[in-house]
Motif scaffolding. Structure first.
Motif: not given
Length: 276
Positions: A221-233
């Motif tokens: 729900k918050h990409f900013s709190k999960h930068p690694v997973r956001y990069w992978i996504w």
């Protein structure tokens, strides 16, 4: 004067729905709209016929000199497999002829492909005619989507994805094992390029899957709190845009890889060796 309610309801929920315009022609298009679904069904049928034949012939699937194993027979885990091709041991005894040697994963791989979002689009249009093309009426009286059998089975695609990842790991192991020289030790030939290229593209197809994209970032729900997973996504999303091309390309590389291993194993051609 409007039609009775019973007749209106009987017209279905698709193109015959009461709210749709009454057009007698199947389509008003004048272009060759039928060409795309025709090519799709021919391409898929060609692969299915070839893969089915190769899965049951039980010959020319293993090159002992270089440890080449066709992906159609991997993993080979029964006593029916020729010596050396059982990379993970013999889990089963002799298999009757009506069971393919790659039976352990073939149903799951078939399920993964059939429920893939792109392949759904492909065979819905080319086989199920739902619809065959844009602005072309489908022959079905009503539309139920993927809420009833058999199409409701499409919803298990995410589970087939996990099996596909395991199979990709197995194929990677096969490709690494194939760097084997005729006299032992390290060896490198044209077959290694074919096997490795196929594995790389299979990984690209598997990871570009919509289920993989959902696993990596679909619930965030918050990409900013999960930068690694956001990069992978983000990287998976870029790969996802090429999912259709990879779906077709991997069908071709699977056939090419199997055909090359078959020709070398049968002695029809010799493997071009660069090292040992």
């Amino acid at each position: 004067m409007s039609a009775p309610a019973g007749k209106e309801a009987g017209r279905g929920t698709g193109v015959r729905a009461p709210s749709r315009a009454r057009i007698a022609e199947r389509t008003l298009r004048t272009d060759r709209w039928w060409l795309s679904p025709l090519l799709t069904v021919l391409g898929l049928s060609t692969f299915i016929i070839y893969a089915t034949i190769r899965a049951f012939v039980r010959t020319a699937y293993w090159v002992p000199e270089y440890h080449y194993l066709t992906p159609f027979y991997s993993p080979c885990v029964s006593e029916s497999c020729v010596e050396g091709s059982r990379h993970f041991g013999a889990w089963f005894g002799e298999l009757p002829g009506f069971i393919p040697l790659g039976f352990l994963v073939l149903p799951f791989l078939l399920g993964f492909r059939l429920t893939c979002y792109y392949y759904r689009k492909a065979y819905y249009r080319a086989v199920w005619f739902s619809p065959p093309a844009c602005a072309v009426a489908e022959p079905h009286a009503k539309y139920t989507g993927e809420t009833r059998l058999p199409l409701i089975i499409q919803n298990v695609h995410r589970y087939f994805f996990y099996v596909a990842v395991v199979v990709s790991l197995v194929n990677t192991y096969d490709a690494i094992t194939a760097f084997h020289g005729i006299d032992g030790g390290f060896g490198f030939g044209l077959g290694n390029i074919v096997l490795t290229g196929n594995v790389i593209l299979l990984w690209a197809y598997t990871l570009s899957c919509h289920s993989c994209r959902h696993v990596t970032g679909g619930r965030l729900k918050h990409f900013s709190k999960h930068p690694v997973r956001y990069w992978i996504w983000t990287q998976i999303t870029k790969l996802n845009t090429r999912h259709m091309a990879l779906a077709w390309t991997t069908l071709g590389t699977l056939v090419l890889t199997d055909l090359y291993v078959m020709l070398v194993a049968s002695g029809a051609i010799s493997d071009l060796r660069f090292i040992n």
